[in-house]
Design an enzyme around this catalytic site. Structure first.
Site, PDB file in Angstrom:
ATOM      1  N   ARG A  42       0.805  -1.223   0.000  1.00 61.65           N
ATOM      2  CA  ARG A  42       0.000   0.000   0.000  1.00 61.65           C
ATOM      3  C   ARG A  42       0.841   1.277   0.000  1.00 61.65           C
ATOM      4  O   ARG A  42       0.327   2.367  -0.182  1.00 61.65           O
ATOM      5  CB  ARG A  42      -0.962  -0.009   1.203  1.00 61.65           C
ATOM      6  CG  ARG A  42      -2.065  -1.047   1.065  1.00 61.65           C
ATOM      7  CD  ARG A  42      -2.755  -1.354   2.383  1.00 61.65           C
ATOM      8  NE  ARG A  42      -1.980  -2.287   3.202  1.00 61.65           N
ATOM      9  CZ  ARG A  42      -2.357  -2.743   4.394  1.00 61.65           C
ATOM     10  NH1 ARG A  42      -3.508  -2.342   4.912  1.00 61.65           N
ATOM     11  NH2 ARG A  42      -1.594  -3.581   5.066  1.00 61.65           N
ATOM     12  N   GLU A  67      -9.749 -10.228  10.761  1.00 64.17           N
ATOM     13  CA  GLU A  67      -9.235  -9.238   9.822  1.00 64.17           C
ATOM     14  C   GLU A  67     -10.374  -8.516   9.106  1.00 64.17           C
ATOM     15  O   GLU A  67     -11.448  -9.085   8.898  1.00 64.17           O
ATOM     16  CB  GLU A  67      -8.312  -9.913   8.792  1.00 64.17           C
ATOM     17  CG  GLU A  67      -7.007 -10.408   9.374  1.00 64.17           C
ATOM     18  CD  GLU A  67      -6.276  -9.335  10.148  1.00 64.17           C
ATOM     19  OE1 GLU A  67      -5.849  -8.337   9.538  1.00 64.17           O
ATOM     20  OE2 GLU A  67      -6.150  -9.471  11.383  1.00 64.17           O
ATOM     21  N   ASP A  83       6.636  -1.654  11.321  1.00 63.86           N
ATOM     22  CA  ASP A  83       5.982  -0.455  10.779  1.00 63.86           C
ATOM     23  C   ASP A  83       5.185   0.317  11.832  1.00 63.86           C
ATOM     24  O   ASP A  83       4.226   1.005  11.518  1.00 63.86           O
ATOM     25  CB  ASP A  83       5.092  -0.831   9.586  1.00 63.86           C
ATOM     26  CG  ASP A  83       3.959  -1.782   9.954  1.00 63.86           C
ATOM     27  OD1 ASP A  83       3.923  -2.259  11.104  1.00 63.86           O
ATOM     28  OD2 ASP A  83       3.108  -2.044   9.085  1.00 63.86           O
ATOM     29  N   THR A 116       1.467 -12.894   8.444  1.00 66.73           N
ATOM     30  CA  THR A 116       2.178 -12.594   9.698  1.00 66.73           C
ATOM     31  C   THR A 116       2.467 -13.851  10.529  1.00 66.73           C
ATOM     32  O   THR A 116       3.498 -13.935  11.193  1.00 66.73           O
ATOM     33  CB  THR A 116       1.381 -11.581  10.542  1.00 66.73           C
ATOM     34  OG1 THR A 116       0.016 -12.011  10.611  1.00 66.73           O
ATOM     35  CG2 THR A 116       1.429 -10.193   9.937  1.00 66.73           C
ATOM     36  N   ARG A 147      29.306  23.546   1.461  1.00 65.71           N
ATOM     37  CA  ARG A 147      29.214  22.183   0.931  1.00 65.71           C
ATOM     38  C   ARG A 147      30.188  21.245   1.648  1.00 65.71           C
ATOM     39  O   ARG A 147      31.034  21.698   2.410  1.00 65.71           O
ATOM     40  CB  ARG A 147      29.439  22.229  -0.577  1.00 65.71           C
ATOM     41  CG  ARG A 147      28.273  22.965  -1.286  1.00 65.71           C
ATOM     42  CD  ARG A 147      28.591  23.257  -2.726  1.00 65.71           C
ATOM     43  NE  ARG A 147      29.056  22.067  -3.406  1.00 65.71           N
ATOM     44  CZ  ARG A 147      29.792  22.076  -4.520  1.00 65.71           C
ATOM     45  NH1 ARG A 147      30.160  23.224  -5.068  1.00 65.71           N
ATOM     46  NH2 ARG A 147      30.175  20.950  -5.070  1.00 65.71           N
TER      47      ARG A 147
HETATM   48  C1  UD1 Z   1      -1.838  -6.727  10.754  1.00 68.16           C
HETATM   49  C2  UD1 Z   1      -2.798  -7.605  11.590  1.00 68.16           C
HETATM   50  C3  UD1 Z   1      -4.041  -6.792  11.927  1.00 68.16           C
HETATM   51  C4  UD1 Z   1      -3.641  -5.516  12.649  1.00 68.16           C
HETATM   52  C5  UD1 Z   1      -2.608  -4.732  11.852  1.00 68.16           C
HETATM   53  C6  UD1 Z   1      -2.054  -3.595  12.685  1.00 68.16           C
HETATM   54  C7  UD1 Z   1      -2.549  -9.928  10.870  1.00 68.16           C
HETATM   55  C8  UD1 Z   1      -3.145 -11.038  10.077  1.00 68.16           C
HETATM   56  N1  UD1 Z   1      -3.189  -8.771  10.824  1.00 68.16           N
HETATM   57  O1  UD1 Z   1      -2.491  -6.440   9.543  1.00 68.16           O
HETATM   58  O2  UD1 Z   1      -4.910  -7.548  12.751  1.00 68.16           O
HETATM   59  O3  UD1 Z   1      -4.789  -4.712  12.889  1.00 68.16           O
HETATM   60  O4  UD1 Z   1      -1.479  -5.562  11.496  1.00 68.16           O
HETATM   61  O5  UD1 Z   1      -1.210  -2.768  11.933  1.00 68.16           O
HETATM   62  O6  UD1 Z   1      -1.545 -10.134  11.520  1.00 68.16           O
HETATM   63  N2  UD1 Z   1       4.844  -9.083   7.594  1.00 68.16           N
HETATM   64  C9  UD1 Z   1       5.819 -10.024   7.379  1.00 68.16           C
HETATM   65  N3  UD1 Z   1       5.559 -11.094   6.569  1.00 68.16           N
HETATM   66  C10 UD1 Z   1       4.361 -11.278   5.970  1.00 68.16           C
HETATM   67  C11 UD1 Z   1       3.355 -10.299   6.196  1.00 68.16           C
HETATM   68  C12 UD1 Z   1       3.628  -9.227   7.009  1.00 68.16           C
HETATM   69  O7  UD1 Z   1       6.929  -9.907   7.920  1.00 68.16           O
HETATM   70  O8  UD1 Z   1       4.203 -12.271   5.264  1.00 68.16           O
HETATM   71  C13 UD1 Z   1       5.148  -7.930   8.478  1.00 68.16           C
HETATM   72  C14 UD1 Z   1       5.103  -6.609   7.756  1.00 68.16           C
HETATM   73  O9  UD1 Z   1       6.394  -6.274   7.253  1.00 68.16           O
HETATM   74  C15 UD1 Z   1       4.664  -5.657   8.852  1.00 68.16           C
HETATM   75  C16 UD1 Z   1       3.829  -6.523   9.787  1.00 68.16           C
HETATM   76  O10 UD1 Z   1       4.170  -7.854   9.488  1.00 68.16           O
HETATM   77  O11 UD1 Z   1       5.770  -5.127   9.580  1.00 68.16           O
HETATM   78  C17 UD1 Z   1       2.335  -6.314   9.572  1.00 68.16           C
HETATM   79  O12 UD1 Z   1       2.029  -6.638   8.235  1.00 68.16           O
HETATM   80  P1  UD1 Z   1       0.892  -5.890   7.415  1.00 68.16           P
HETATM   81  O13 UD1 Z   1       0.812  -6.492   6.073  1.00 68.16           O
HETATM   82  O14 UD1 Z   1       1.066  -4.432   7.513  1.00 68.16           O
HETATM   83  O15 UD1 Z   1      -0.382  -6.365   8.253  1.00 68.16           O
HETATM   84  P2  UD1 Z   1      -1.792  -5.717   8.266  1.00 68.16           P
HETATM   85  O16 UD1 Z   1      -2.547  -6.127   7.079  1.00 68.16           O
HETATM   86  O17 UD1 Z   1      -1.655  -4.260   8.523  1.00 68.16           O
HETATM   87 CA    CA Z   2       0.242  -2.901   8.970  1.00 67.81          CA
END
Ligand code: UD1
Ligand code: CA
Length: 418
Positions: free
Chosen positions: A16, A156, A104, A80, A335
């Protein structure tokens, strides 16, 4: 059981953000956003500190490699829950609590995390989840509680049933969980959901079905736990961090005339009784001594400034060293690799590059001083130019102490000019 490990999830691409750069490397107040949860984790002194990387893993590791950090590679980003599983080898033999943070969420404070960990201990929970209530919960996982206030499930946004989207309490993505339960629960998570991902959040329902204690930990400040998904949120996080940094400097004895328009990066240091006027940008590893005045509209990056230095309006300075009692500007351009020795003066429309300006030396108007070494107490007249470039090579200029250079002088240092 008291032992603590931290896992920071940072493998996601950040779709996003619509960026070619992995999300966790986007800067907040001059530092990549992953820097914040990493520093916070270090302060908790965990016995293991693991960062899960995936998308642009090389770039992330290059930036953050350190002795106390273990990187776990999540080759494909399948959610996640899948990301936490990637950390399993690095947690072999570990029996304590695992704190799971997101790469993040940069505004999270150590104070809140400490309270969260204490509550997890005090309630003898197997799993604790940090939550917050939002005006607009769209996009986030929603929190559903049991009648006694404990946690029932997290669903979710894309998997909500009609009517459920009204729930305003959301999952912040910050968890504390006992290691044994974590991996036994994750081994049972399946990707049967709208996004076909392995959701970490599914371990909540698992804990319930195993009659284990799961508690939400509701925090007040939604800004603090805000996850950055888009550039709109990135801007909001930058604003929030900017305010926090500005307030700390003011509490430490720095006057900011207008903190709203003052941009100070995280690593900047400022001495007492310095005054920063509106619309200034102090960037990177800049440091200012005591009693400095930075007039409106200056941009100063990665520069060390001594005590009682005045930088007049609209000056641009990068990678320089400025000693005590120097005066710069207005409209000066300093500079990289320039050194301004004590009491020297660089005035309006003067550009200095890779040069030493000796003690008490003055170049007050309209000059270019590049690849030059100037001694002490020199007067550089208006319109003086060091002609350092012959089209092929740069040549140095040396001017000894006490020299008087009149107006409109070209100092040609080229040995073999055509
Ligand atoms: C996630 C939560 C959601 C919460 C939100 C808060 C899940 C399923 N959902 O959703 O309930 O409200 O965070 O911000 O957990 N990441 C990985 N590997 C992956 C996917 C993600 O390392 O395969 C990391 C991302 O880099 C990030 C974090 O996990 O730092 C969250 O991932 P993101 O895709 O932003 O999750 P959300 O959809 O926001
Ligand atoms: Ca997130």
């Amino acid at each position: 059981m008291n032992e603590l490990a931290v896992v920071i999830l940072a493998a996601g691409k950040g779709t996003r953000m619509k960026s070619d750069l992995v999300k966790v490397l986007h800067p907040v107040a001059g530092s990549p956003m992953l820097r914040y949860p990493l520093d916070l984790s270090r302060n908790l002194k965990p016995s293991r500190l693991i960062v899960v990387v995936g998308f642009q893993a090389d770039r992330v590791q290059e930036k953050f490699k350190a002795q106390d950090v273990t990187f776990a590679l999540q080759k494909e980003q399948l959610g996640t829950g899948h990301a936490v599983l990637a950390a399993k080898p690095a947690l072999r033999g570990f029996r304590g609590r695992v704190l799971i943070l997101s790469g993040d969420v940069p505004l999270l404070t150590e104070e809140t995390v400490s309270k969260f960990l204490k509550s997890h201990q005090a309630r003898k929970a197997v799993l604790s989840v940090m939550t917050v209530e939002l005006e607009n919960p769209k996009g986030y996982g929603r929190v559903f509680r049991n009648a006694d206030g404990s946690l029932l499930r997290i669903t979710e946004d894309k998997d909500l049933k009609p009517g459920e989207e009204k729930v305003r309490e959301i999952n912040t993505g910050i968890y504390c969980v006992d290691a044994d339960f974590l991996f036994s629960a994750l081994s049972q998570v399946t990707p049967q959901n709208a996004q076909k991902e392995y959701y970490l959040t599914d371990i909540v329902a698992r804990a319930n079905s195993e009659k284990k204690k799961v508690f939400p930990f509701l925090v007040e400040d939604s800004l603090e736990v805000m996850g950055i998904n888009t550039r709109v949120e990135l801007a909001r996080a930058n604003q929030g961090m900017k305010k926090k940094i500005a307030e700390q400097h003011m509490l430490d004895g720095v006057t900011l005339i207008d903190p709203e328009t003052t941009y100070i990066d995280r690593e900047v240091k400022i001495g007492r009784d310095s005054v920063i006027h509106p619309s200034c940008h102090l960037l990177g590893k800049t440091s200012l001594g005591k009693g400095c005045v930075i007039e409106p509209g200056c941009k100063i990056a990665n520069t060390q400034v001594g005590n009682q230095v005045t930088i007049k309006a609209s000056s641009v300075i990068s990678e320089c060293k400025i000693e005590d009692l120097v005066e710069v500007g207005p409209f000066a351009h300093l500079r990289p690799d320039s050194l301004l020795r004590g009491g020297s003066k660089i005035g309006n429309f003067v550009e200095v590059k890779k040069a030493v300006i000796g003690k008490g030396t003055k170049a007050n108007h309209l000059s270019y001083i590049g690849d030059a070494t100037l001694g002490e107490k020199i007067n550089v007249g208006a319109g003086t130019v060091t002609c350092n470039y012959d089209g092929k090579k740069k040549h140095p200029t040396v001017i000894e102490d006490g020299v008087f250079i009149g107006s409109n002088t070209a100092l040609s240092s080229g040995q073999d000019r055509p």
